[in-house]
Design an enzyme around this catalytic site. Structure first.
Site, PDB file in Angstrom:
ATOM      1  N   ARG A   1      -4.384 -10.595  11.122  1.00 45.38           N
ATOM      2  CA  ARG A   1      -4.885  -9.538   9.697  1.00 45.38           C
ATOM      3  C   ARG A   1      -4.929  -8.627  10.098  1.00 45.38           C
ATOM      4  O   ARG A   1      -5.860  -7.782   9.209  1.00 45.38           O
ATOM      5  CB  ARG A   1      -6.352 -10.753   9.363  1.00 45.38           C
ATOM      6  CG  ARG A   1      -5.931 -12.261   8.741  1.00 45.38           C
ATOM      7  CD  ARG A   1      -6.914 -13.232   8.846  1.00 45.38           C
ATOM      8  NE  ARG A   1      -8.084 -13.119   8.090  1.00 45.38           N
ATOM      9  CZ  ARG A   1      -8.975 -12.813   7.149  1.00 45.38           C
ATOM     10  NH1 ARG A   1      -8.194 -13.186   6.810  1.00 45.38           N
ATOM     11  NH2 ARG A   1      -9.714 -12.320   7.040  1.00 45.38           N
TER      12      ARG A   1
ATOM     13  N   LYS B   1       5.950  -0.865  11.180  1.00 45.87           N
ATOM     14  CA  LYS B   1       4.575  -0.696   9.770  1.00 45.87           C
ATOM     15  C   LYS B   1       4.000   0.895  10.246  1.00 45.87           C
ATOM     16  O   LYS B   1       3.659   1.274   8.908  1.00 45.87           O
ATOM     17  CB  LYS B   1       3.691  -1.627   9.897  1.00 45.87           C
ATOM     18  CG  LYS B   1       2.539  -1.434   8.901  1.00 45.87           C
ATOM     19  CD  LYS B   1       2.789  -1.881   7.916  1.00 45.87           C
ATOM     20  CE  LYS B   1       1.515  -1.549   6.631  1.00 45.87           C
ATOM     21  NZ  LYS B   1       2.025  -0.999   5.426  1.00 45.87           N
TER      22      LYS B   1
ATOM     23  N   GLU C   1      14.489  -0.375   1.316  1.00 48.42           N
ATOM     24  CA  GLU C   1      13.498  -0.412   2.008  1.00 48.42           C
ATOM     25  C   GLU C   1      13.509  -2.663   2.772  1.00 48.42           C
ATOM     26  O   GLU C   1      13.484  -2.671   3.927  1.00 48.42           O
ATOM     27  CB  GLU C   1      12.144  -0.201   2.434  1.00 48.42           C
ATOM     28  CG  GLU C   1      11.054  -0.617   2.400  1.00 48.42           C
ATOM     29  CD  GLU C   1       9.769   0.218   2.841  1.00 48.42           C
ATOM     30  OE1 GLU C   1       9.418   0.687   3.696  1.00 48.42           O
ATOM     31  OE2 GLU C   1       9.029   0.450   1.101  1.00 48.42           O
TER      32      GLU C   1
ATOM     33  N   CYS D   1     -12.004  -8.841   8.038  1.00 44.74           N
ATOM     34  CA  CYS D   1     -12.536  -9.581   9.426  1.00 44.74           C
ATOM     35  C   CYS D   1     -12.117 -11.245   9.039  1.00 44.74           C
ATOM     36  O   CYS D   1     -12.175 -11.319   8.280  1.00 44.74           O
ATOM     37  CB  CYS D   1     -14.019  -9.483   8.453  1.00 44.74           C
ATOM     38  SG  CYS D   1     -14.390  -7.213   8.853  1.00 44.74           S
TER      39      CYS D   1
ATOM     40  N   LYS E   1      10.917   0.551  -1.980  1.00 42.28           N
ATOM     41  CA  LYS E   1      10.513  -0.849  -2.053  1.00 42.28           C
ATOM     42  C   LYS E   1      12.283  -1.442  -2.356  1.00 42.28           C
ATOM     43  O   LYS E   1      12.076  -1.947  -1.314  1.00 42.28           O
ATOM     44  CB  LYS E   1      10.040  -1.210  -3.587  1.00 42.28           C
ATOM     45  CG  LYS E   1       7.989  -1.894  -3.595  1.00 42.28           C
ATOM     46  CD  LYS E   1       7.804  -1.251  -2.566  1.00 42.28           C
ATOM     47  CE  LYS E   1       7.149  -0.414  -1.020  1.00 42.28           C
ATOM     48  NZ  LYS E   1       6.368   0.920  -0.872  1.00 42.28           N
TER      49      LYS E   1
ATOM     50  N   ASN F   1     -19.258 -11.208   7.317  1.00 46.59           N
ATOM     51  CA  ASN F   1     -17.953 -10.946   6.405  1.00 46.59           C
ATOM     52  C   ASN F   1     -17.838 -10.328   4.530  1.00 46.59           C
ATOM     53  O   ASN F   1     -18.515 -10.645   4.586  1.00 46.59           O
ATOM     54  CB  ASN F   1     -16.616 -11.568   5.338  1.00 46.59           C
ATOM     55  CG  ASN F   1     -15.731 -11.616   7.682  1.00 46.59           C
ATOM     56  OD1 ASN F   1     -16.527 -11.086   8.326  1.00 46.59           O
ATOM     57  ND2 ASN F   1     -15.037 -12.845   7.168  1.00 46.59           N
ATOM     58  N   GLY F   2     -17.942  -9.507   4.218  1.00 46.97           N
ATOM     59  CA  GLY F   2     -17.632  -8.259   3.675  1.00 46.97           C
ATOM     60  C   GLY F   2     -18.538  -7.239   3.499  1.00 46.97           C
ATOM     61  O   GLY F   2     -18.879  -6.315   4.381  1.00 46.97           O
TER      62      GLY F   2
ATOM     63  N   GLU G   1       8.806   5.056  -6.258  1.00 47.88           N
ATOM     64  CA  GLU G   1       8.074   4.413  -5.174  1.00 47.88           C
ATOM     65  C   GLU G   1       8.678   3.308  -5.628  1.00 47.88           C
ATOM     66  O   GLU G   1       9.479   1.898  -4.636  1.00 47.88           O
ATOM     67  CB  GLU G   1       6.264   4.174  -5.858  1.00 47.88           C
ATOM     68  CG  GLU G   1       5.566   2.779  -4.749  1.00 47.88           C
ATOM     69  CD  GLU G   1       5.784   2.946  -3.614  1.00 47.88           C
ATOM     70  OE1 GLU G   1       6.430   3.982  -2.946  1.00 47.88           O
ATOM     71  OE2 GLU G   1       5.078   1.730  -3.143  1.00 47.88           O
TER      72      GLU G   1
ATOM     73  N   HIS H   1      21.817  16.629 -15.146  1.00 43.34           N
ATOM     74  CA  HIS H   1      22.681  18.254 -14.511  1.00 43.34           C
ATOM     75  C   HIS H   1      23.002  17.825 -12.673  1.00 43.34           C
ATOM     76  O   HIS H   1      23.350  18.147 -12.445  1.00 43.34           O
ATOM     77  CB  HIS H   1      20.917  18.705 -14.236  1.00 43.34           C
ATOM     78  CG  HIS H   1      20.240  19.203 -15.394  1.00 43.34           C
ATOM     79  ND1 HIS H   1      20.581  20.312 -16.100  1.00 43.34           N
ATOM     80  CD2 HIS H   1      19.235  18.663 -15.890  1.00 43.34           C
ATOM     81  CE1 HIS H   1      19.957  20.708 -16.702  1.00 43.34           C
ATOM     82  NE2 HIS H   1      18.638  19.979 -16.783  1.00 43.34           N
TER      83      HIS H   1
ATOM     84  N   TRP I   1     -13.416  -5.490  11.096  1.00 44.97           N
ATOM     85  CA  TRP I   1     -12.307  -4.470  10.118  1.00 44.97           C
ATOM     86  C   TRP I   1     -13.201  -3.627   9.591  1.00 44.97           C
ATOM     87  O   TRP I   1     -13.562  -4.126   8.595  1.00 44.97           O
ATOM     88  CB  TRP I   1     -11.352  -5.182   9.447  1.00 44.97           C
ATOM     89  CG  TRP I   1     -10.647  -4.276   7.969  1.00 44.97           C
ATOM     90  CD1 TRP I   1     -10.977  -3.294   6.992  1.00 44.97           C
ATOM     91  CD2 TRP I   1      -9.169  -3.800   8.426  1.00 44.97           C
ATOM     92  NE1 TRP I   1     -10.285  -3.042   6.894  1.00 44.97           N
ATOM     93  CE2 TRP I   1      -8.761  -2.971   7.232  1.00 44.97           C
ATOM     94  CE3 TRP I   1      -8.454  -3.749   9.706  1.00 44.97           C
ATOM     95  CZ2 TRP I   1      -8.195  -2.470   7.265  1.00 44.97           C
ATOM     96  CZ3 TRP I   1      -7.174  -3.588   9.481  1.00 44.97           C
ATOM     97  CH2 TRP I   1      -7.420  -1.647   8.163  1.00 44.97           C
TER      98      TRP I   1
HETATM   99  O1  M6R Z   1       0.711   5.137   7.283  1.00 44.31           O
HETATM  100  P1  M6R Z   1       1.509   5.698   6.086  1.00 44.31           P
HETATM  101  O2  M6R Z   1       0.793   5.460   5.147  1.00 44.31           O
HETATM  102  O3  M6R Z   1       1.007   7.361   7.079  1.00 44.31           O
HETATM  103  O4  M6R Z   1       2.916   5.317   6.167  1.00 44.31           O
HETATM  104  C1  M6R Z   1       3.271   6.375   5.218  1.00 44.31           C
HETATM  105  C2  M6R Z   1       4.328   5.719   5.637  1.00 44.31           C
HETATM  106  O5  M6R Z   1       5.445   5.330   6.683  1.00 44.31           O
HETATM  107  C3  M6R Z   1       5.418   4.644   4.313  1.00 44.31           C
HETATM  108  O6  M6R Z   1       3.711   4.285   3.693  1.00 44.31           O
HETATM  109  C4  M6R Z   1       6.372   3.721   4.445  1.00 44.31           C
HETATM  110  O7  M6R Z   1       7.152   4.379   3.804  1.00 44.31           O
HETATM  111  C5  M6R Z   1       6.828   2.427   4.175  1.00 44.31           C
HETATM  112  N1  M6R Z   1       7.423   1.345   4.672  1.00 44.31           N
HETATM  113  C6  M6R Z   1       7.047   1.664   2.665  1.00 44.31           C
HETATM  114  O8  M6R Z   1       6.811   0.768   2.072  1.00 44.31           O
END
Ligand code: M6R
Length: 609
Positions: free
Chosen positions: A27, A604, A489, A2, A486, A100-101, A482, A505, A74
């Site tokens: 935001r 995103k 990407e 928010c 990170k 907000n909050g 993960e 293996h 939000w």
């Molecule tokens: O919005 P979502 O969590 O469903 O998105 C899933 C993936 O597209 C998302 O986690 C993607 O792998 C990110 N870029 C990872 O950092």
């Protein structure tokens, strides 16, 4: 998240407020609104969706004033809708507020106001109670009424209020939510965030917790909790608006990494009662439902899937139920064994990922009970689920997911504990231990973030590598995936994650002089085995960066660098272990000059197949 903007001046409050709200658009928000005192009345206009929807309904010149408050919402309580948008008015709209909050005791206040004052509520929000409270206490002095209202409220808030009978002022108050007052000449501003003001002012007062502010066009007066006036030095803002949006951080990703203590706190703490029991608002599964599930299916994509990898082990251990996990794009096309005794858990930050949504629909069609773990309130995944468990991480703007991941992990723990307690499959001592280690996480993450320089230094040393491996065992194996995602990407380095025990293996064939390997060794019961795995690859000349718990120094003998995380039980270590990996990925990408917040080829929210 928010956003609040308020303006007191000579004219055209509407324009300035809309300008300020637009500066907060980055935001994320789901609706916007504005309230102005006009001819002895307060007029409120608000609309779900983008600010341009609001602009369409505030165009006429008569809808303007020298004072006003605006908001971008939000959603947390109540889906995005016109009615749930801010500002909220009291019964006769003689008072309007933006907030907000979260008001934690809003249900109690609602019942009290309905019973004793006959108040009826127009929205499903917690915020609306604030307008009614101020209205009830109002006796010609807005400051006094706001102070009385605040005394009834528990929770976190930044609130701005206006009164029809005092059309020349705004009264604002804060507790655990940001608020700044912008100093102008012949006008003043109030806002939740500095970027909202930078077009008009460069000097601001940073309002502290439990302070109240009264703004008129020529004056800003700050009061402390005891009602005494406070002298505050002005803060000169030297950053440009773009930098200010990132609150001084170079990238949204770094800002979001640093927001994790808060996100974890919000997601966790509000769900734990004083007696240690877990309260899952928004989830209506009964004891019988939980006992009848003979299988849990976790389905997600990318980072959310990696949170699910941890969730699988945690839920199996705590709730004694088999958990299957799949990426959504595979699940939806393979006729999986799902029926009415299956709990299907969809995890998604955006709640709009098409594959996850399609998998959810498939599971529903087969009769499963669908629970989603989602960050964006009112998103498609949330709307189509039977139960929704929100990660209160706030909007995530960088494409690389960080705070969504750690808050998704928190949801997995809470779910495991809740189901285990309900089924009686979890010992009391173990439950208490997990809970107390979870509660310690925000502080421990904060501590770990202090190692940022150390991690940046390691990243500088290795940023030219074109291949990196991530290995781990048990819960660490999920975190390895993960860490690897990170890095690849945002830095475009070819990174690869594998369960450490699986190396021999096949993949060990790739280990040679100078191969870089991140070894996660945070699981005490697998520590020795992990040290052996590291020795095996070290013998082939690989360079090792380890992540281990404080005090587990054995690994130093076989690795080039060790990043220590604060001590904790094995179960919760993924929340800590991932932080160095996020920072490493960030600093490697920065050294390589990559477009960190918007990596190439990525979006995103992936709303296509
Ligand atoms: O919005 P979502 O969590 O469903 O998105 C899933 C993936 O597209 C998302 O986690 C993607 O792998 C990110 N870029 C990872 O950092």
């Amino acid at each position: 998240m928010c956003g609040i903007v308020g303006y007191v001046g000579a004219d055209h409050a509407k324009e300035k407020i809309i300008d300020g709200l637009k500066r907060l658009e980055y935001r994320g928000y789901d609706s916007a609104g504005i309230a102005l005192p006009i001819d002895g009345k307060i007029q409120i206009r608000k609309h779900v969706g983008e600010i341009r929807n609001l602009e369409k309904i505030i165009g006429e010149p008569e809808f303007d004033s020298a004072v006003g408050i605006g908001h971008t919402r939000w959603a947390t309580h109540g889906a995005p809708s016109d009615l749930n948008s801010h500002p909220h008015g009291n019964s006769d709209n003689s008072i309007a507020i933006v907030h907000n909050g979260i008001i934690e005791n809003y249900q109690e206040i609602k019942e009290w106001l309905a019973r004793d004052y006959g108040v009826t509520f127009k929205s499903e929000t917690d915020s609306e109670v604030i307008a009614h409270l101020i209205g009830i206490f109002y006796d010609g002095d807005l400051l006094e009424a706001v102070n009385k209202a605040v005394a009834e409220m528990r929770g976190a808030y930044a609130v701005c209020a206006i009164a029809a009978a005092e059309p020349d002022k705004i009264v604002a108050v804060r507790k655990d939510a940001p608020l700044v007052a912008g100093v102008g000449k012949g006008f003043n501003f109030i806002a939740s965030d500095i970027p909202a003001l930078l077009k008009y002012v460069r000097q601001v007062y940073l309002i502290e917790n439990n302070e109240t502010v009264v703004l008129t066009k020529d004056d800003i007066v700050i009061y402390n909790e005891e009602g005494r006036k406070v002298r505050r030095d002005v803060f000169n803002v030297t950053w440009d608006a773009d930098a200010a949006e990132k609150e001084g951080y170079e990238h949204f990703m770094l800002k979001e990494i640093h927001e994790q203590p808060k996100g974890i706190y919000e997601t966790l703490t509000r769900r734990i009662n004083d007696d240690g029991s877990i309260r899952l608002d928004g989830i209506s599964m009964t004891k019988e439902d939980i006992e009848n599930f003979n299988k849990v299916y976790i389905v997600a994509c990318g980072t959310a899937y990696h949170a699910g990898l941890v969730g699988k082990l945690v839920i199996e251990k705590m709730a004694h139920v088999p958990v299957e996990i799949d990426v959504a794009s595979e699940f939806r096309y393979r006729d999986p064994f799902v029926d009415e005794n299956t709990l299907f858990i969809a995890i998604s930050q955006s709640g709009e990922t098409l594959d996850t949504l399609a998998a959810l629909r498939e599971a529903k069609r087969k009769g499963a009970r669908v629970l989603s773990v989602v960050n964006v309130v009112g998103s498609s995944v949330a709307r189509e689920s039977d139960d929704v468990f929100y990660t209160w991480a706030g909007p995530e703007i960088a494409v690389a997911s960080t705070k969504a991941y750690t808050t998704q992990l928190i949801c997995m723990y809470l779910l495991g504990l809740y189901m285990g307690k309900t089924k009686g499959t979890i010992e009391d001592d173990y439950y208490d231990k997990v809970l107390s280690d979870l509660k310690a996480l925000p502080d421990k993450v904060e501590l770990l973030l202090k190692k940022e320089d150390e991690i940046a230094e390691i990243a500088r040393k290795y940023h030219r590598r074109e291949q990196v491996f991530f290995i781990g065992r048990g819960l660490d194996s999920g975190v390895s995936y993960e860490g690897s995602l990170k890095l690849k990407e945002i830095s475009y380095i070819n990174s690869f994650a594998i369960a450490a025990g699986e190396l021999k293996h096949g993949t060990i064939a790739l280990m040679e002089e100078e191969t870089l390997v991140f070894a996660l060794a945070t699981q005490d019961f697998l520590y020795e085995k992990m040290v052996s795995n590291v020795e095996e690859i070290r013998a082939r000349g690989a360079r090792i960066i380890s992540v281990a718990k404080e005090g587990r120094t054995e690994i130093e003998k076989v690795t080039d660098e060790v990043i220590y995380i604060p001590d904790c039980i094995d179960e919760v270590s993924p929340v800590l272990a991932v932080i160095p990996l996020q920072l490493f990925a960030y600093y490697v990408a920065r050294e390589r000059g990559c477009n960190i917040d918007k990596p190439k080829n990525l979006a995103k929210s992936v709303t296509v197949e």
